[in-house]
Design a protein around this motif. Structure first.
Motif, PDB file in Angstrom:
ATOM      1  N   LEU A 169       0.818  -1.210   0.000  1.00 11.68           N
ATOM      2  CA  LEU A 169       0.000   0.000   0.000  1.00 11.68           C
ATOM      3  C   LEU A 169       0.852   1.262   0.000  1.00 11.68           C
ATOM      4  N   GLY A 170       2.028   1.189   0.665  1.00 11.09           N
ATOM      5  CA  GLY A 170       2.921   2.343   0.710  1.00 11.09           C
ATOM      6  C   GLY A 170       2.237   3.541   1.333  1.00 11.09           C
ATOM      7  N   GLU A 171       2.349   4.674   0.675  1.00  9.30           N
ATOM      8  CA  GLU A 171       1.800   5.909   1.229  1.00  9.30           C
ATOM      9  C   GLU A 171       0.311   6.067   0.951  1.00  9.30           C
ATOM     10  N   THR A 172      -0.298   5.053   0.333  1.00 11.53           N
ATOM     11  CA  THR A 172      -1.744   5.120   0.131  1.00 11.53           C
ATOM     12  C   THR A 172      -2.489   4.497   1.307  1.00 11.53           C
ATOM     13  N   GLY A 173      -1.737   3.982   2.273  1.00  9.38           N
ATOM     14  CA  GLY A 173      -2.347   3.353   3.435  1.00  9.38           C
ATOM     15  C   GLY A 173      -2.866   4.386   4.421  1.00  9.38           C
ATOM     16  N   PRO A 174      -3.223   3.922   5.638  1.00 11.83           N
ATOM     17  CA  PRO A 174      -3.840   4.814   6.620  1.00 11.83           C
ATOM     18  C   PRO A 174      -2.891   5.856   7.196  1.00 11.83           C
ATOM     19  N   THR A 175      -1.569   5.646   7.062  1.00 10.98           N
ATOM     20  CA  THR A 175      -0.627   6.640   7.571  1.00 10.98           C
ATOM     21  C   THR A 175      -0.289   7.640   6.479  1.00 10.98           C
ATOM     22  N   ALA A 176       0.000   8.871   6.881  1.00  8.82           N
ATOM     23  CA  ALA A 176       0.270   9.927   5.904  1.00  8.82           C
ATOM     24  C   ALA A 176       1.537   9.636   5.111  1.00  8.82           C
ATOM     25  N   THR A 177       2.575   9.203   5.792  1.00  8.06           N
ATOM     26  CA  THR A 177       3.828   8.855   5.119  1.00  8.06           C
ATOM     27  C   THR A 177       4.335   7.543   5.693  1.00  8.06           C
ATOM     28  N   ALA A 178       4.820   6.675   4.821  1.00 11.77           N
ATOM     29  CA  ALA A 178       5.334   5.384   5.270  1.00 11.77           C
ATOM     30  C   ALA A 178       6.808   5.524   5.629  1.00 11.77           C
ATOM     31  N   PRO A 179       7.269   4.872   6.706  1.00  7.84           N
ATOM     32  CA  PRO A 179       8.703   4.876   7.007  1.00  7.84           C
ATOM     33  C   PRO A 179       9.465   4.135   5.922  1.00  7.84           C
ATOM     34  N   ASP A 180      10.789   4.333   5.885  1.00  5.54           N
ATOM     35  CA  ASP A 180      11.562   3.648   4.851  1.00  5.54           C
ATOM     36  C   ASP A 180      11.547   2.144   5.105  1.00  5.54           C
ATOM     37  N   VAL A 181      12.005   1.389   4.109  1.00  6.95           N
ATOM     38  CA  VAL A 181      11.827  -0.060   4.140  1.00  6.95           C
ATOM     39  C   VAL A 181      12.545  -0.703   5.322  1.00  6.95           C
ATOM     40  N   ARG A 182      13.729  -0.207   5.668  1.00  8.86           N
ATOM     41  CA  ARG A 182      14.444  -0.806   6.792  1.00  8.86           C
ATOM     42  C   ARG A 182      13.739  -0.503   8.109  1.00  8.86           C
ATOM     43  N   ALA A 183      13.135   0.672   8.200  1.00 11.27           N
ATOM     44  CA  ALA A 183      12.367   0.984   9.404  1.00 11.27           C
ATOM     45  C   ALA A 183      11.133   0.100   9.495  1.00 11.27           C
ATOM     46  N   ARG A 184      10.516  -0.190   8.354  1.00  7.31           N
ATOM     47  CA  ARG A 184       9.353  -1.087   8.360  1.00  7.31           C
ATOM     48  C   ARG A 184       9.770  -2.493   8.788  1.00  7.31           C
ATOM     49  N   ALA A 185      10.923  -2.949   8.285  1.00  7.59           N
ATOM     50  CA  ALA A 185      11.431  -4.259   8.703  1.00  7.59           C
ATOM     51  C   ALA A 185      11.736  -4.262  10.198  1.00  7.59           C
ATOM     52  N   GLY A 186      12.265  -3.141  10.694  1.00  7.08           N
ATOM     53  CA  GLY A 186      12.543  -3.037  12.121  1.00  7.08           C
ATOM     54  C   GLY A 186      11.280  -3.091  12.958  1.00  7.08           C
ATOM     55  N   SER A 187      10.216  -2.468  12.466  1.00  7.17           N
ATOM     56  CA  SER A 187       8.939  -2.521  13.185  1.00  7.17           C
ATOM     57  C   SER A 187       8.405  -3.947  13.237  1.00  7.17           C
ATOM     58  N   LEU A 188       8.519  -4.657  12.118  1.00  5.49           N
ATOM     59  CA  LEU A 188       8.087  -6.057  12.090  1.00  5.49           C
ATOM     60  C   LEU A 188       8.903  -6.881  13.082  1.00  5.49           C
ATOM     61  N   ALA A 189      10.224  -6.670  13.097  1.00  2.00           N
ATOM     62  CA  ALA A 189      11.082  -7.405  14.028  1.00  2.00           C
ATOM     63  C   ALA A 189      10.671  -7.134  15.472  1.00  2.00           C
ATOM     64  N   HIS A 190      10.365  -5.884  15.779  1.00  2.00           N
ATOM     65  CA  HIS A 190       9.974  -5.522  17.149  1.00  2.00           C
ATOM     66  C   HIS A 190       8.678  -6.222  17.552  1.00  2.00           C
ATOM     67  N   VAL A 191       7.700  -6.214  16.664  1.00  2.00           N
ATOM     68  CA  VAL A 191       6.415  -6.848  16.975  1.00  2.00           C
ATOM     69  C   VAL A 191       6.597  -8.345  17.199  1.00  2.00           C
ATOM     70  N   VAL A 192       7.340  -8.990  16.312  1.00  2.00           N
ATOM     71  CA  VAL A 192       7.530 -10.437  16.431  1.00  2.00           C
ATOM     72  C   VAL A 192       8.327 -10.775  17.687  1.00  2.00           C
ATOM     73  N   ARG A 193       9.372 -10.002  17.961  1.00  2.00           N
ATOM     74  CA  ARG A 193      10.212 -10.281  19.126  1.00  2.00           C
ATOM     75  C   ARG A 193       9.419 -10.176  20.423  1.00  2.00           C
ATOM     76  N   THR A 194       8.601  -9.136  20.531  1.00  2.00           N
ATOM     77  CA  THR A 194       7.882  -8.915  21.784  1.00  2.00           C
ATOM     78  C   THR A 194       6.636  -9.781  21.917  1.00  2.00           C
ATOM     79  N   ALA A 195       6.035 -10.153  20.804  1.00  2.00           N
ATOM     80  CA  ALA A 195       4.772 -10.898  20.870  1.00  2.00           C
ATOM     81  C   ALA A 195       4.947 -12.407  20.819  1.00  2.00           C
ATOM     82  N   PHE A 196       6.016 -12.887  20.190  1.00  2.00           N
ATOM     83  CA  PHE A 196       6.098 -14.320  19.916  1.00  2.00           C
ATOM     84  C   PHE A 196       7.317 -15.021  20.512  1.00  2.00           C
ATOM     85  N   GLU A 197       8.299 -14.266  21.016  1.00  2.00           N
ATOM     86  CA  GLU A 197       9.513 -14.901  21.524  1.00  2.00           C
ATOM     87  C   GLU A 197       9.610 -14.760  23.040  1.00  2.00           C
ATOM     88  N   PRO A 198      10.254 -15.725  23.697  1.00  2.00           N
ATOM     89  CA  PRO A 198      10.404 -15.647  25.153  1.00  2.00           C
ATOM     90  C   PRO A 198      11.253 -14.445  25.560  1.00  2.00           C
TER      91      PRO A 198
END
Length: 264
Positions: A168-197
């Motif tokens: 979706l990129g910048e057409t999504g619900p947020t006004a501007t999308a973070p860069d791709v590495r920041a998006r990958a970092g957000s995914l890593a944070h969610v997975v680390r905190t929600a699914f790992e011990p």
């Protein structure tokens, strides 16, 4: 005689490259074999030397994209076994998919592109088995939390959601999308905190899990190649891939990948 298989393989890849470009530009329904042959600079009959139908050709294209994805994960795991940790593996997966437009369309759920691959693809069983082994291995080595209901569904849905937002990129619900590495970092944070011990993982468990996951992934690669290029060309594809692969370059650390986990 010895040069012919390599020529056939090169020609097959040229056809698939043309199919990929036209798929993204026109969509599956509008692309014809004639279009692909013209774009590749060959005769229509030559395309049929490799695949008997349009469906088979596009299935081969999507499988080649999937093979690129799988081999990218293999490179990451061989470079650094700690990539097997769920938050690192999914972040690496996200970055690989982002760099491949056809994969982005496929993983992002683009219905037009998904028509190019049948639900009963002969490789589907291998993929499902490899996925099941991944979850079993990481669970056995204590790399997943044991209190997440419907773990496989929840993790897959999280990954798919980030890939969809990436499309979706910048057409999504947020006004501007973070860069791709920041998006990958957000995914890593969610997975680390929600699914790992909480706490650091056992290094021996990580090393053992990485070796087992690599073995599971390796079982998927030969069926992919066989289905893409045909039985007689599968070994040639493997040899050519090994001979021409560029040395893997290390990825920068994913933003937010500090190794810390939120206490449960």
């Amino acid at each position: 005689m010895l040069g012919r298989p390599r020529q056939d393989l090169h020609r097959a890849d040229r056809i698939l490259d043309s199919a990929a470009e036209l798929l993204l530009r026109l969509g599956y329904r509008k692309v014809t074999i004639e279009d692909i042959a013209r774009h590749a600079g060959i005769g229509k009959g030559t395309v049929y030397l490799h695949w008997r139908t349009k469906q088979q050709l596009f299935e081969a294209l999507l499988l080649r994209e999937a093979l690129t994805y799988v081999e990218g994960l293999v490179d990451e795991l061989r470079r650094d076994p700690s990539t097997v940790l769920p938050h690192r593996l999914l972040a690496a997966s996200f970055l690989i998919v982002h760099d491949r437009p056809v994969l982005r369309a496929l993983f992002g759920g683009d219905a037009e592109q998904l028509q190019a691959r049948p639900a009963d693809s002969p490789t589907r069983g291998h993929e499902l088995l490899a996925t099941a082994r991944f979850f079993a291995v990481l669970t056995r080595h204590g790399l997943f939390r044991d209190d997440v209901p419907n773990l496989a569904y929840a993790l897959t849905a999280t990954h798919a959601g980030f890939l969809l937002m990436d499309n979706l990129g910048e057409t999504g619900p947020t006004a501007t999308a973070p860069d791709v590495r920041a998006r990958a970092g957000s995914l890593a944070h969610v997975v680390r905190t929600a699914f790992e011990p909480a706490g650091p993982p056992d290094p021996q468990a990580v090393a053992s899990a990485a070796a087992e996951v690599l073995e599971a992934i390796a079982d998927v690669i030969p069926p992919y190649r066989e289905r893409i290029y045909g039985y007689r060309r599968a070994q040639e594809a493997a040899e050519t891939s090994g001979a021409h692969s560029a040395p893997a370059t290390a990825r920068e650390p994913v933003p937010g990948d500090t190794g810390r986990r939120r206490p449960t």
